[in-house]
Design a protein around this motif. Structure first.
Motif, PDB file in Angstrom:
ATOM      1  N   LEU A 218       0.825  -1.207   0.000  1.00 42.33           N
ATOM      2  CA  LEU A 218       0.000   0.000   0.000  1.00 42.33           C
ATOM      3  C   LEU A 218       0.859   1.257   0.000  1.00 42.33           C
ATOM      4  N   GLU A 219       1.995   1.207   0.720  1.00 40.30           N
ATOM      5  CA  GLU A 219       2.917   2.351   0.767  1.00 40.30           C
ATOM      6  C   GLU A 219       3.433   2.681  -0.636  1.00 40.30           C
ATOM      7  N   SER A 220       3.642   1.631  -1.454  1.00 35.68           N
ATOM      8  CA  SER A 220       4.177   1.844  -2.803  1.00 35.68           C
ATOM      9  C   SER A 220       3.093   2.280  -3.786  1.00 35.68           C
ATOM     10  N   THR A 221       1.820   2.120  -3.400  1.00 33.27           N
ATOM     11  CA  THR A 221       0.712   2.350  -4.331  1.00 33.27           C
ATOM     12  C   THR A 221      -0.099   3.599  -4.003  1.00 33.27           C
ATOM     13  N   MET A 222      -0.287   3.874  -2.710  1.00 33.40           N
ATOM     14  CA  MET A 222      -1.182   4.953  -2.296  1.00 33.40           C
ATOM     15  C   MET A 222      -0.476   5.903  -1.333  1.00 33.40           C
ATOM     16  N   SER A 223      -0.888   7.176  -1.337  1.00 31.49           N
ATOM     17  CA  SER A 223      -0.258   8.151  -0.450  1.00 31.49           C
ATOM     18  C   SER A 223      -0.645   7.878   1.004  1.00 31.49           C
ATOM     19  N   ARG A 224       0.176   8.355   1.928  1.00 30.32           N
ATOM     20  CA  ARG A 224      -0.069   8.127   3.352  1.00 30.32           C
ATOM     21  C   ARG A 224      -1.336   8.829   3.845  1.00 30.32           C
ATOM     22  N   THR A 225      -1.743   9.866   3.135  1.00 24.74           N
ATOM     23  CA  THR A 225      -2.935  10.606   3.560  1.00 24.74           C
ATOM     24  C   THR A 225      -4.213  10.072   2.909  1.00 24.74           C
ATOM     25  N   SER A 226      -4.088   9.045   2.058  1.00 23.99           N
ATOM     26  CA  SER A 226      -5.252   8.487   1.356  1.00 23.99           C
ATOM     27  C   SER A 226      -6.252   7.889   2.342  1.00 23.99           C
ATOM     28  N   LEU A 227      -7.495   8.365   2.283  1.00 21.75           N
ATOM     29  CA  LEU A 227      -8.550   7.846   3.152  1.00 21.75           C
ATOM     30  C   LEU A 227      -8.863   6.396   2.799  1.00 21.75           C
ATOM     31  N   GLU A 228      -8.832   6.081   1.509  1.00 22.21           N
ATOM     32  CA  GLU A 228      -9.089   4.699   1.071  1.00 22.21           C
ATOM     33  C   GLU A 228      -8.044   3.750   1.633  1.00 22.21           C
ATOM     34  N   ARG A 229      -6.773   4.183   1.606  1.00 24.07           N
ATOM     35  CA  ARG A 229      -5.703   3.355   2.158  1.00 24.07           C
ATOM     36  C   ARG A 229      -5.918   3.107   3.647  1.00 24.07           C
ATOM     37  N   MET A 230      -6.259   4.148   4.385  1.00 29.25           N
ATOM     38  CA  MET A 230      -6.458   4.010   5.824  1.00 29.25           C
ATOM     39  C   MET A 230      -7.627   3.071   6.132  1.00 29.25           C
ATOM     40  N   LYS A 231      -8.652   3.106   5.289  1.00 28.91           N
ATOM     41  CA  LYS A 231      -9.796   2.214   5.495  1.00 28.91           C
ATOM     42  C   LYS A 231      -9.421   0.758   5.233  1.00 28.91           C
ATOM     43  N   VAL A 232      -8.618   0.507   4.186  1.00 26.83           N
ATOM     44  CA  VAL A 232      -8.164  -0.863   3.910  1.00 26.83           C
ATOM     45  C   VAL A 232      -7.314  -1.370   5.071  1.00 26.83           C
ATOM     46  N   GLU A 233      -6.416  -0.508   5.564  1.00 26.84           N
ATOM     47  CA  GLU A 233      -5.550  -0.909   6.673  1.00 26.84           C
ATOM     48  C   GLU A 233      -6.347  -1.181   7.941  1.00 26.84           C
ATOM     49  N   LYS A 234      -7.325  -0.331   8.229  1.00 27.94           N
ATOM     50  CA  LYS A 234      -8.079  -0.488   9.473  1.00 27.94           C
ATOM     51  C   LYS A 234      -9.157  -1.566   9.370  1.00 27.94           C
TER      52      LYS A 234
END
Length: 450
Positions: free
Chosen positions: A344-360
């Motif tokens: 995810l770090e290589s694909t999406m920015s750290r501030t991406s809400l979508e990324r945070m939702k996938v992680e959580k």
């Protein structure tokens, strides 16, 4: 009050460089887990407090991972007081549509499920050559893209498309309704005879009669990230063992002193092991096929074997998260989820809400289940490919090597992501998908051995 082995929870910790902070977090997580396993709540609480100073759900990879492992360890502690646990979680609202969208983001942003679908479809196409009546049982029927792609290939067959029936199994009726609508619409557009049979059910309570397998049909079974949940135990063995009480609550096997250095998280973990990390005595290796709790899995495989499928394609997480002890699972999970968070770090920015939702909502919930749960409640029992090969072989299935053409399609798909961290390799006729050198998912194909 502080513990000498934990150091001091003061501002200097916030000034650590990324690599130093990563090592410190690994050290604290392993120390905290040891305290939790030993029932030493006072020191576990101090460790959790120190981790919270360094961890962050929107920081670098190690900070993000630490935030979710900390939550999982705290969750495990709370489960020792069922009344308190239920009171804290009684008003939690879980949005089905939100969970569905998060899984959609995982499908779109990372290539693993797309590769699995490509390999599954190719194995089915090759097994169903010249068949007139094809029936596919989809054990997690939630993504129409897989079967829309298959419909296109089957409709282009020189001899004409077969009559295709898909039985979709899912516990949410609205998900199956959407699948039925999308697939029926596409089949009509392609003028392909098609029928969708929805079965609203959890996998573990599936009634095989509702699958309506008919004589004369060529049967295929697709299981994507489903079989591991059938390894959960129904007995009370683990529940009795799972307790925060200990005969010697102050006995802790703490990681050795860490030397700060550069490297990937995997290398940092190996350094920590090399510096004297000693798992607690409850961290003995699980038996080759985890006999406790595999009765359900055996009965399902026997039932599937009885349906005599021409092909059964199994996709699973390629990780050892089914150890009998907390320390064993925590250490293995740190490796695996570090790789997934790196993707995810290589694909999406750290501030991406979508990324945070996938992680959580996806990875975080899996971590919580692996770390905080025991017995039949622990569903995320991921195992390595070699165990699945052994288990399926014992159940009477023979391996069908995945084809060269399927591998070509998979490699082409990975190249389209423009990121050289993804790897794919063939092993014993099966396929392993990796991030860098860390295997994360496996795909294997099987048929009944007569």
């Amino acid at each position: 009050m502080t513990s000498p082995s934990l150091g001091s929870p003061y501002p200097w910790q916030r000034e650590l460089k990324s690599e130093e902070r990563g090592l410190c977090l690994i050290h604290l997580l392993l120390t905290c887990a040891n305290y939790v396993a030993a029932g030493n709540l006072e020191n576990a609480n101090i460790a959790l407090e120190q981790i919270s100073l360094l961890a962050s759900s929107d920081g670098d990879t190690m900070q993000r991972i630490a935030a979710y492992f900390t939550e999982a360890l705290a969750d495990r502690i709370l489960k020792a007081w069922p009344g308190l646990y239920k009171a804290l979680y009684s008003t939690r609202i879980s949005s089905v549509s939100e969970e569905f969208l998060v899984r959609k983001v995982f499908f779109e942003m990372l290539p693993f499920l797309k590769v699995a679908y490509v390999l599954t479809n190719q194995a089915i196409i090759e097994a169903m050559e010249e068949e007139k009546m094809v029936h596919i049982i989809d054990l997690n029927s939630s993504e129409p893209a897989q079967w829309i792609a298959l419909l296109h290939v089957l409709s282009a067959r020189p001899e004409g498309p077969p009559h295709l029936r898909i039985t979709g199994v899912h516990q949410r009726k609205e998900v199956l309704d959407q699948m039925a609508h999308s697939l029926t619409e596409e089949a009509e557009r392609l003028d392909t005879p098609f029928q969708f049979n929805p079965v609203v059910s959890k996998l573990e309570t599936l009634d095989f009669e509702k699958l309506h397998v008919k004589t004369g049909e060529a049967l295929a079974i697709s299981s994507v990230l489903q079989f591991h949940s059938l390894l959960s135990s129904d007995d009370d063995f683990h529940r009795k063992k799972f307790s925060l009480e200990s005969k010697n609550p102050n006995r802790v096997h703490s990681p050795g002193v860490l030397q700060m250095g550069q490297g990937t998280l995997g290398e940092l973990l190996e350094k920590d092991m090399g510096k004297g990390y000693s798992p607690s005595p409850d961290s003995t290796s699980s038996s080759p096929l985890s006999p406790v709790g595999s009765v359900k899995m055996d009965s399902f495989l026997n039932a599937f074997w009885g349906l005599t499928p021409k092909i059964m394609v199994v996709t699973e997480q390629d990780s050892n998260h089914n150890g009998s002890t907390l320390m064993e699972r925590l250490f293995e999970a740190l490796y695996s989820y570090a790789a997934l968070f790196d993707c995810l770090e290589s694909t999406m920015s750290r501030t991406s809400l979508e990324r945070m939702k996938v992680e959580k909502m996806l990875f975080g919930e899996e971590i919580k289940n692996i770390i905080a749960c025991e017995g039949s409640e622990r569903k995320e029992r991921h195992e390595k490919l070699e165990k699945w090969i052994q288990r399926l072989d014992l159940a009477g299935f023979g391996n069908v090597p995945l084809s060269y053409y399927g591998m070509l399609q998979a490699r082409k798909l990975l190249q389209g992501y423009g990121c050289d961290g993804y790897r794919i390799r063939e092993e014993n006729g099966c396929v392993l998908m990796s991030w860098q050198d860390r295997p994360l998912f496996s795909v294997s194909a099987w048929r009944c051995r007569k």
